[in-house]
Design a protein around this motif. Structure first.
Motif, PDB file in Angstrom:
ATOM      1  N   ASP A 203       0.749  -1.202   0.099  1.00 30.69           N
ATOM      2  CA  ASP A 203      -0.022  -0.023   0.054  1.00 30.69           C
ATOM      3  C   ASP A 203       0.750   1.269  -0.026  1.00 30.69           C
ATOM      4  OD1 ASP A 203       1.066  -0.716   2.313  1.00 30.69           O
ATOM      5  OD2 ASP A 203      -0.939   0.229   3.500  1.00 30.69           O
ATOM      6  N   SER A 204       2.250   1.192  -0.500  1.00 25.39           N
ATOM      7  CA  SER A 204       2.787   2.363  -0.439  1.00 25.39           C
ATOM      8  C   SER A 204       2.436   3.244  -1.526  1.00 25.39           C
ATOM      9  CB  SER A 204       4.367   2.004  -0.856  1.00 25.39           C
ATOM     10  OG  SER A 204       5.140   1.259   0.135  1.00 25.39           O
ATOM     11  N   GLU A 205       2.659   4.606  -1.292  1.00 25.18           N
ATOM     12  CA  GLU A 205       2.065   5.785  -1.934  1.00 25.18           C
ATOM     13  C   GLU A 205       3.091   6.105  -2.761  1.00 25.18           C
ATOM     14  OE1 GLU A 205       0.504  10.113  -1.691  1.00 25.18           O
ATOM     15  OE2 GLU A 205       0.944   8.996  -0.070  1.00 25.18           O
ATOM     16  N   ALA A 206       3.172   6.035  -3.945  1.00 29.62           N
ATOM     17  CA  ALA A 206       4.259   6.741  -5.016  1.00 29.62           C
ATOM     18  C   ALA A 206       4.837   7.963  -4.822  1.00 29.62           C
ATOM     19  CB  ALA A 206       3.734   6.519  -6.551  1.00 29.62           C
ATOM     20  N   GLY A 207       5.974   8.149  -4.532  1.00 25.87           N
ATOM     21  CA  GLY A 207       6.853   9.096  -4.178  1.00 25.87           C
ATOM     22  C   GLY A 207       6.753   9.627  -2.673  1.00 25.87           C
ATOM     23  N   ASN A 208       6.136   8.757  -2.020  1.00 23.36           N
ATOM     24  CA  ASN A 208       6.412   9.223  -0.548  1.00 23.36           C
ATOM     25  C   ASN A 208       7.309   8.184   0.118  1.00 23.36           C
ATOM     26  OD1 ASN A 208       5.748   9.479   2.263  1.00 23.36           O
ATOM     27  ND2 ASN A 208       3.626   8.768   2.082  1.00 23.36           N
ATOM     28  N   THR A 209       8.273   8.764   0.419  1.00 26.65           N
ATOM     29  CA  THR A 209       9.457   8.244   1.077  1.00 26.65           C
ATOM     30  C   THR A 209       9.297   7.462   2.463  1.00 26.65           C
ATOM     31  OG1 THR A 209      11.042   9.990   0.182  1.00 26.65           O
ATOM     32  CG2 THR A 209      11.903   8.369   1.820  1.00 26.65           C
ATOM     33  N   SER A 210       8.266   8.061   3.158  1.00 22.73           N
ATOM     34  CA  SER A 210       7.888   7.236   4.508  1.00 22.73           C
ATOM     35  C   SER A 210       7.335   5.983   4.165  1.00 22.73           C
ATOM     36  CB  SER A 210       7.034   8.148   5.198  1.00 22.73           C
ATOM     37  OG  SER A 210       5.977   8.482   4.639  1.00 22.73           O
ATOM     38  N   ASP A 211       6.778   5.770   3.146  1.00 23.50           N
ATOM     39  CA  ASP A 211       6.064   4.434   2.885  1.00 23.50           C
ATOM     40  C   ASP A 211       7.052   3.269   2.226  1.00 23.50           C
ATOM     41  OD1 ASP A 211       3.764   5.579   3.439  1.00 23.50           O
ATOM     42  OD2 ASP A 211       2.846   5.530   1.544  1.00 23.50           O
TER      43      ASP A 211
END
Length: 394
Positions: A203-211
């Motif tokens: 469920d990682s959000e594209a471009g979100n490093t914290s994911d």
């Protein structure tokens, strides 16, 4: 006929007089509680009651309706539960104000402190005190741990590209090594970095490093610093991107240069952790429940610097290989004692994987592509627990 009607009238009159007399007696008895009677007031009340009795006798239906209405009106003034609660609060407040000054201030201070503590617990992070309890997981006998065949079967997965035997997987040697360090001070003791920083989760959000694994590393840093007060250096550099595209060909080479520089600039660092995310078949979900949370399973990886025939030629060598193996095995045993489902078998592969920089170098795979970000981050507290246990000797 006339006499009969007159008799009825006389009977009615006597009944009225009797009722009036009875009412007067009741009025007099109601005043009997006073030692000194107010005759003027009593005369007025008797006169009014005589008049009211006459009216009631003349129109009994109206009298019944008025009394019934009066009774209903009086019933509306019964206090509700809300009224009673309000009165109780007023009484409590009044009682508090009547208390002695010091005691009153103490009560107020206690109430304020309770509210502050409640607010802090709602907003702060609560950690589980794992190491304070007795281990409830798997404990192995010394005899079993001294058997290389037992160790290889129960703790390791050997990749077909490499080999391992009793000369390296020796329980006596690996468990005797002292992995403790001084964890005190403000200078960093642990380095966390990511050779493959682009690895994310289901469920990682594209471009979100914290994911990504970078966010997972930040969570590990947070737990180590907040729960155990161990200073951590978290390297956020990217080594697996070339010209804006993901490219892992030079990732380990580039990471090696950066890690060497970081260690030279921070001689206090004694532990390096390369944090990754594994890849597994789509139907596999590497998760368990720890402390009531869905948690990704983790796996330690050691590079053996040799092929499947035990040949070390053409492999970059690692002078800290035995210490690396001791570090991962001691962590594995600690995890088995406290979180038996957290760890998978230690994976042994052929190459070095930049584990040569420090005796306490570690490569950790946190979950896989089918895990959620939350599951991966939930694994960081138990990982921090076992790291602290081994490094502190507890």
């Amino acid at each position: 006929m006339k006499r009969k009607r007159t008799g009825f009238i006389r009977m009615g009159a006597w009944i009225m007089i009797g009722l009036l007399a009875a009412d007067i007696i009741l009025q007099l008895s109601g005043l009997g509680g006073n030692v000194q009677w107010d005759w003027h007031e009593m005369g007025k009340r008797i006169s009014y009651r005589m008049f009211q009795t006459a009216v009631d006798q003349a129109n009994p239906a109206a009298a019944y309706h008025m009394r019934r209405t009066h009774k209903l009106i009086r019933s509306e003034y019964v206090p509700s539960p809300e009224d009673l609660e309000a009165v109780a609060e007023e009484n409590s407040a009044a009682l508090l104000e009547d208390m002695a000054g010091e005691n009153s201030e103490a009560v107020r201070a206690a109430e304020a402190e309770s509210k502050t503590n409640t607010a802090e617990s709602e907003t702060g992070t609560e950690y589980v005190e794992t190491l304070a309890g007795v281990p409830t997981g798997e404990i192995y006998s010394e005899k079993a741990l001294m058997d290389p065949d037992f160790l290889l079967e129960h703790f390791y997965t050997v990749d077909p590209t490499t080999s391992a035997d009793s000369t390296l997987i020796n329980g006596g040697d690996l468990l005797e090594k002292d992995m403790t360090i001084d964890l005190q001070g403000e200078a960093p003791k642990i380095l966390i970095y990511h050779t493959h920083s682009q690895e994310g989760y289901a469920d990682s959000e594209a471009g979100n490093t914290s994911d990504t694994v970078v966010g997972v590393g930040e969570q590990l840093k947070k737990v180590l610093e907040e729960k155990y007060h161990v200073a951590v250096y978290h390297d956020l550099s990217v080594y697996d991107m070339q010209d804006g595209k993901e490219d892992r060909n030079m990732a380990y080479s580039q990471a090696a240069v950066a890690v060497r520089n970081i260690l030279e600039e921070n001689p206090s660092i004694e532990v390096t952790i390369d944090l990754h995310r594994d890849g597994v078949p789509d139907h596999v979900h590497l998760a368990t429940e720890i402390n009531g949370k869905e948690t990704a399973q983790i796996m330690f990886l050691n590079g053996m610097c040799r092929n499947s025939e035990g040949n070390e030629n053409n492999f970059a060598q690692n002078p800290n290989l035995s210490d690396n193996l001791a570090f991962s095995l001691q962590l594995q045993l600690k995890a088995k004692a406290y979180f038996p489902e957290l760890v998978r078998h230690i994976y042994l592969r052929a190459y070095r994987y930049n584990l040569h920089f420090k005796p306490r170098s570690l490569l950790v795979e946190v979950g896989a592509q089918n895990n959620t970000v939350a599951e991966a981050k939930n694994a960081m507290e138990p990982l921090a627990d076992i790291l602290y246990a081994v490094l502190s000797g507890k």
